[in-house]
Design a protein around this motif. Structure first.
Motif, short mmCIF file in Angstrom:
data_model
loop_
_atom_site.label_atom_id
_atom_site.label_comp_id
_atom_site.label_asym_id
_atom_site.label_seq_id
_atom_site.Cartn_x
_atom_site.Cartn_y
_atom_site.Cartn_z
N ASP A 39 0.74 -1.19 0.01
CA ASP A 39 0.12 0.19 0.03
C ASP A 39 0.64 1.22 0.01
OD1 ASP A 39 -1.73 -2.16 1.81
OD2 ASP A 39 -2.93 -1.04 0.59
N PRO A 40 0.51 2.49 -0.57
CA PRO A 40 1.20 3.56 -0.47
C PRO A 40 1.83 3.83 0.71
CG PRO A 40 -0.91 3.92 -1.93
CD PRO A 40 -0.89 2.55 -1.34
N ASP A 84 -9.13 -3.78 -1.88
CA ASP A 84 -7.92 -4.51 -2.66
C ASP A 84 -6.94 -3.88 -3.27
OD1 ASP A 84 -10.32 -7.39 -3.46
OD2 ASP A 84 -8.80 -7.07 -1.77
N SER A 85 -7.28 -2.47 -3.70
CA SER A 85 -6.58 -1.38 -4.23
C SER A 85 -5.45 -1.24 -3.45
CB SER A 85 -7.30 -0.23 -4.34
OG SER A 85 -8.47 -0.31 -5.03
N ARG A 109 -0.18 -2.37 -10.31
CA ARG A 109 -0.79 -1.41 -9.53
C ARG A 109 -2.49 -1.62 -9.89
NH1 ARG A 109 1.87 2.56 -10.90
NH2 ARG A 109 0.57 3.59 -12.27
N LEU A 110 -3.09 -1.97 -8.70
CA LEU A 110 -4.52 -2.63 -9.16
C LEU A 110 -5.50 -1.54 -8.37
CD1 LEU A 110 -6.87 -4.53 -9.73
CD2 LEU A 110 -6.43 -5.56 -7.57
N PHE B 103 8.64 -8.41 6.00
CA PHE B 103 9.17 -7.11 5.68
C PHE B 103 8.54 -6.22 6.83
CE2 PHE B 103 11.76 -7.21 1.95
CZ PHE B 103 11.33 -8.37 1.36
N GLY B 104 9.51 -5.21 6.91
CA GLY B 104 9.16 -4.16 8.10
C GLY B 104 8.24 -3.05 7.24
N GLU B 105 7.69 -2.23 7.77
CA GLU B 105 6.91 -1.13 7.16
C GLU B 105 7.69 -0.06 6.63
OE1 GLU B 105 3.47 -2.17 7.92
OE2 GLU B 105 2.98 -0.07 8.53
N GLY B 106 8.83 -0.18 6.44
CA GLY B 106 9.79 0.65 5.58
C GLY B 106 10.09 1.94 6.30
#
Lengths: 114, 112
Positions: A39-40, A84-85, A109-110, B103-106
């Motif tokens: 996710d972003p 789900d995006s 990228r959905l 993985f971690g959150e970054g």
């Protein structure tokens, strides 16, 4: 040298649609294949892991298949939802690589539209 | 809850100012690694560690150092950061039996 390709790079679908994300890799000598969701601004969430000896794995609405001989994996998402995006990444672990690193595709990228 | 924790999550710094990104996992995993993610280049491995006191270079180790004094911690050290180290960094640990990576959150690092 192992290369991982994901097609399409971006996908927009209406809510409720079933969809398939594709992943291909050039060298069939892999230890396993993993699908992630990103996710972003967030980390990578592991969705499914398929060992090289397995053909598919399922978790809820997600089903991942692996055809090692043809160098392909698909991630099937049933009854897609706006939640789900995200960007979906596949990654392979090369069999003879002692670093256990993952080789990642560039992602799909959905966007699931309500 | 099983997790990989990174700190800081966001950091803006200046060229040459040493910094450390910490990584900790609570799953008792032997193997840990660091990746960086850049647009157009994807995720690439920086360093990895098979166990305590055992570390090795990944694909893009230049400008980075690591240490593994305890099983749970694997800090990433930038002795003299440069703008080309501006990136999103991920720490990961691996389940020995299955090979699954978590993985971690970054950590988003900007070097001015």
């Amino acid at each position: 040298k192992q290369e991982v390709t994901q097609i399409p790079a971006a996908l927009s679908v209406p809510e409720g649609e079933n969809l398939v994300l594709n992943c291909s890799f050039t060298d069939s000598a892999i230890y396993n294949l993993q699908w992630f969701r990103q996710d972003p601004g967030k980390g990578l969430t592991s969705l499914l892991l398929i060992q090289s000896s397995q053909r598919e794995q399922t978790s809820g609405r997600l089903n991942a298949s692996l055809d090692k001989s043809s160098g392909r994996s698909t991630l099937y998402i049933a009854a897609s939802q706006p939640g789900d995006s995200a960007t979906y990444l596949c990654a392979v672990s090369p069999l003879m690589d002692s670093s256990y690193k993952l080789i990642f595709g560039s992602g799909t990228r959905l966007l699931v539209r309500p | 809850e099983a997790q990989v924790t990174q700190n800081p999550r966001y950091l803006i710094t200046v060229t040459g100012k040493k910094l450390t990104v910490t990584c900790s996992q609570n799953m008792n995993h032997e193997y840990m690694s660091w990746y960086r993610q850049d647009p157009g280049l994807g995720l690439r491995q920086i360093y990895y560690s098979m166990n305590v006191e055992v570390t090795d270079k990944g694909d893009v180790p230049e400008g980075y150092k690591v240490s593994r004094k305890e099983k749970r911690n694997f800090p990433l050290i930038l002795e003299s950061p440069s703008p080309n180290q501006t990136s999103l960094y991920f720490c990961a640990s691996r389940v020995r039996s299955t090979g699954e990576l978590f993985f971690g959150e970054g950590s988003r690092l900007t070097v001015l």
